[in-house]
Scaffold this motif. Structure first.
Motif, PDB file in Angstrom:
ATOM      1  N   VAL A   1      23.985  49.010  30.940  1.00  0.00           N
ATOM      2  CA  VAL A   1      23.640  50.052  29.968  1.00  0.00           C
ATOM      3  C   VAL A   1      23.983  51.428  30.520  1.00  0.00           C
ATOM      4  N   THR A   2      23.639  51.652  31.792  1.00  0.00           N
ATOM      5  CA  THR A   2      23.943  52.943  32.427  1.00  0.00           C
ATOM      6  C   THR A   2      25.443  53.194  32.471  1.00  0.00           C
ATOM      7  N   LEU A   3      26.208  52.160  32.861  1.00  0.00           N
ATOM      8  CA  LEU A   3      27.664  52.288  32.923  1.00  0.00           C
ATOM      9  C   LEU A   3      28.236  52.552  31.534  1.00  0.00           C
ATOM     10  N   CYS A   4      27.684  51.875  30.527  1.00  0.00           N
ATOM     11  CA  CYS A   4      28.161  52.058  29.148  1.00  0.00           C
ATOM     12  C   CYS A   4      27.890  53.486  28.667  1.00  0.00           C
ATOM     13  N   ILE A   5      26.705  54.001  28.970  1.00  0.00           N
ATOM     14  CA  ILE A   5      26.355  55.364  28.535  1.00  0.00           C
ATOM     15  C   ILE A   5      27.236  56.392  29.221  1.00  0.00           C
ATOM     16  N   SER A   6      27.417  56.267  30.534  1.00  0.00           N
ATOM     17  CA  SER A   6      28.239  57.237  31.263  1.00  0.00           C
ATOM     18  C   SER A   6      29.693  57.181  30.795  1.00  0.00           C
ATOM     19  N   THR A   7      30.180  55.967  30.542  1.00  0.00           N
ATOM     20  CA  THR A   7      31.554  55.821  30.047  1.00  0.00           C
ATOM     21  C   THR A   7      31.695  56.433  28.650  1.00  0.00           C
ATOM     22  N   THR A   8      30.674  56.223  27.808  1.00  0.00           N
ATOM     23  CA  THR A   8      30.695  56.789  26.458  1.00  0.00           C
ATOM     24  C   THR A   8      30.764  58.306  26.493  1.00  0.00           C
ATOM     25  N   MET A   9      29.970  58.926  27.346  1.00  0.00           N
ATOM     26  CA  MET A   9      29.947  60.389  27.433  1.00  0.00           C
ATOM     27  C   MET A   9      31.297  60.939  27.884  1.00  0.00           C
ATOM     28  N   VAL A  10      31.900  60.255  28.852  1.00  0.00           N
ATOM     29  CA  VAL A  10      33.219  60.689  29.323  1.00  0.00           C
ATOM     30  C   VAL A  10      34.263  60.525  28.221  1.00  0.00           C
ATOM     31  N   LEU A  11      34.202  59.421  27.489  1.00  0.00           N
ATOM     32  CA  LEU A  11      35.161  59.171  26.420  1.00  0.00           C
ATOM     33  C   LEU A  11      34.991  60.162  25.266  1.00  0.00           C
ATOM     34  N   ILE A  12      33.762  60.605  25.024  1.00  0.00           N
ATOM     35  CA  ILE A  12      33.546  61.618  23.982  1.00  0.00           C
ATOM     36  C   ILE A  12      34.249  62.915  24.370  1.00  0.00           C
ATOM     37  N   LEU A  13      34.076  63.326  25.621  1.00  0.00           N
ATOM     38  CA  LEU A  13      34.748  64.539  26.092  1.00  0.00           C
ATOM     39  C   LEU A  13      36.264  64.387  26.020  1.00  0.00           C
ATOM     40  N   LEU A  14      36.744  63.216  26.425  1.00  0.00           N
ATOM     41  CA  LEU A  14      38.177  62.959  26.365  1.00  0.00           C
ATOM     42  C   LEU A  14      38.677  63.007  24.924  1.00  0.00           C
ATOM     43  N   GLY A  15      37.918  62.410  24.008  1.00  0.00           N
ATOM     44  CA  GLY A  15      38.306  62.417  22.599  1.00  0.00           C
ATOM     45  C   GLY A  15      38.345  63.822  22.023  1.00  0.00           C
ATOM     46  N   LEU A  16      37.392  64.672  22.428  1.00  0.00           N
ATOM     47  CA  LEU A  16      37.384  66.057  21.945  1.00  0.00           C
ATOM     48  C   LEU A  16      38.621  66.814  22.411  1.00  0.00           C
ATOM     49  N   VAL A  17      39.019  66.573  23.661  1.00  0.00           N
ATOM     50  CA  VAL A  17      40.218  67.248  24.170  1.00  0.00           C
ATOM     51  C   VAL A  17      41.465  66.731  23.460  1.00  0.00           C
ATOM     52  N   VAL A  18      41.539  65.402  23.237  1.00  0.00           N
ATOM     53  CA  VAL A  18      42.690  64.838  22.526  1.00  0.00           C
ATOM     54  C   VAL A  18      42.770  65.419  21.117  1.00  0.00           C
ATOM     55  N   LEU A  19      41.621  65.517  20.442  1.00  0.00           N
ATOM     56  CA  LEU A  19      41.591  66.126  19.105  1.00  0.00           C
ATOM     57  C   LEU A  19      42.072  67.571  19.146  1.00  0.00           C
ATOM     58  N   SER A  20      41.614  68.297  20.161  1.00  0.00           N
ATOM     59  CA  SER A  20      42.011  69.705  20.283  1.00  0.00           C
ATOM     60  C   SER A  20      43.509  69.851  20.494  1.00  0.00           C
ATOM     61  N   VAL A  21      44.062  68.993  21.354  1.00  0.00           N
ATOM     62  CA  VAL A  21      45.501  69.051  21.625  1.00  0.00           C
ATOM     63  C   VAL A  21      46.299  68.709  20.370  1.00  0.00           C
ATOM     64  N   LEU A  22      45.840  67.683  19.643  1.00  0.00           N
ATOM     65  CA  LEU A  22      46.559  67.259  18.442  1.00  0.00           C
ATOM     66  C   LEU A  22      46.479  68.304  17.325  1.00  0.00           C
ATOM     67  N   THR A  23      45.323  68.939  17.197  1.00  0.00           N
ATOM     68  CA  THR A  23      45.147  69.906  16.113  1.00  0.00           C
ATOM     69  C   THR A  23      45.730  71.279  16.442  1.00  0.00           C
ATOM     70  N   THR A  24      46.036  71.514  17.716  1.00  0.00           N
ATOM     71  CA  THR A  24      46.604  72.814  18.079  1.00  0.00           C
ATOM     72  C   THR A  24      47.927  73.052  17.374  1.00  0.00           C
ATOM     73  N   ARG A  25      48.778  72.035  17.340  1.00  0.00           N
ATOM     74  CA  ARG A  25      50.065  72.181  16.654  1.00  0.00           C
ATOM     75  C   ARG A  25      49.857  72.420  15.156  1.00  0.00           C
ATOM     76  N   ASN A  26      48.931  71.649  14.557  1.00  0.00           N
ATOM     77  CA  ASN A  26      48.652  71.850  13.135  1.00  0.00           C
ATOM     78  C   ASN A  26      48.085  73.242  12.872  1.00  0.00           C
ATOM     79  N   LEU A  27      47.209  73.695  13.783  1.00  0.00           N
ATOM     80  CA  LEU A  27      46.651  75.037  13.635  1.00  0.00           C
ATOM     81  C   LEU A  27      47.744  76.095  13.786  1.00  0.00           C
ATOM     82  N   SER A  28      48.637  75.846  14.738  1.00  0.00           N
ATOM     83  CA  SER A  28      49.758  76.771  14.940  1.00  0.00           C
ATOM     84  C   SER A  28      50.618  76.846  13.682  1.00  0.00           C
ATOM     85  N   ASP A  29      50.946  75.685  13.109  1.00  0.00           N
ATOM     86  CA  ASP A  29      51.748  75.661  11.876  1.00  0.00           C
ATOM     87  C   ASP A  29      50.997  76.329  10.728  1.00  0.00           C
ATOM     88  N   TYR A  30      49.694  76.065  10.641  1.00  0.00           N
ATOM     89  CA  TYR A  30      48.888  76.627   9.551  1.00  0.00           C
ATOM     90  C   TYR A  30      48.871  78.157   9.621  1.00  0.00           C
TER      91      TYR A  30
END
Length: 294
Positions: free
Chosen positions: A17-46
């Motif tokens: 459970v501890t490993l799952c929670i810590s992994t989840t938190m790291v993956l959330i941060l990673l997902g936020l950065v991936v979203l930011s990188v992907l949306t930067t180009r769209n924001l730039s175009d917009y």
């Protein structure tokens, strides 16, 4: 025997459970950065596509001629959207904005008909805009009296967007390194607590592949659950963003969400599997004396 077995199972469950929670938190941060990188180009175009180039038309140009010219410009590769603004419409808009009618004390309508042109993103830079302005003035010199756009704003927007893209890229690389380190440490602690079980299976003649199998299955399960939890949290955050910022749909669409979800799932699987494999192999190579020393 049974009394010892239950606490061991309970302890292993808490570790999972501890490993799952810590992994989840790291993956959330990673997902936020991936979203930011992907949306930067769209924001730039917009942002670029909302920079307006104003084509001013002469007094002799009729409404029909102005609309026809707008249709011609709309077919150009650099034009995303062209809107014809008549003299009367311009006067009405300015009257509403200022609260008074300029034509009342001037005696005439001071405004000219214009074409408001939004550029495609790849053409919304200083060099392309200068070339397009020269071309418009030369090709349509009878109808067009002047072409205006905010040159300083265009250059500043492009400069800031380039800096933001570079910063996000660096942040993404750093977060990948940090994510690997955090998940790797959590996995190593989990495997470390079971190092004597690994040694016992070696003593009874189990192959390395047989010993690795339950650990890798466990890693796959934890990675899958953590990835689903991370995707769920990211989905809630995106939903909240859509609720409070309806314009977010312009830069954050289904494609970006699908790519982010796939990235989170892939990273969740790969990092837990890779770290588990390294940790198990490390203890498989150790002798009994070395296990007691660490």
């Amino acid at each position: 025997m049974g009394k010892k077995y239950k606490p061991t199972r309970r302890r292993q469950g808490m570790q999972a459970v501890t490993l799952c929670i810590s992994t989840t938190m790291v993956l959330i941060l990673l997902g936020l950065v991936v979203l930011s990188v992907l949306t930067t180009r769209n924001l730039s175009d917009y942002v670029r596509e909302n920079l307006t180039v104003t084509v001013m038309l002469g007094d002799s140009v009729t409404v029909q001629e102005g609309k026809t010219l707008g249709k011609k410009l709309q077919q150009k590769p650099y034009a995303k959207r062209v809107t014809y603004i008549s003299k009367e419409q311009a006067l009405k808009e300015q009257t509403e904005a200022m609260g008074s009618d300029p034509s009342e004390f001037l005696g005439v309508n001071p405004f000219v008909a214009t074409l408001e042109m939004n550029m495609n993103a790849e053409y919304a830079n200083a060099d392309s805009l200068k070339r397009i302005v020269r071309q418009l003035k030369k090709t349509y010199r009878r109808q067009v009296t002047d072409v205006a756009y905010q040159e300083d704003l265009t250059e500043r927007v492009n400069y800031n967007l380039q800096r933001a893209s570079l910063l996000l890229l660096v942040l993404a690389v750093l977060l990948l390194i940090v994510s690997y380190a955090l998940i790797s440490n959590s996995v190593r602690l989990d495997v470390y607590s079971r190092r004597f079980s690994i040694h016992t299976m070696k003593l009874v003649g189990a192959s390395w592949g047989f010993i690795r199998k339950p650990f890798l299955k466990r890693a796959l399960s934890i990675g899958f659950v953590a990835s689903l939890l991370a995707c769920g949290v990211l989905g809630v955050l995106i939903y909240g963003l859509y609720e409070y910022q309806p314009g977010a749909t312009e830069v954050l669409g289904v494609n970006e969400m699908v790519i982010t979800g796939c990235a989170v799932l892939t990273f969740g699987f790969l990092i837990t599997l890779f770290c588990t494999l390294l940790s198990v192999n490390k203890f498989l190579r150790m002798t009994a004396g070395e296990l007691y020393k660490i």
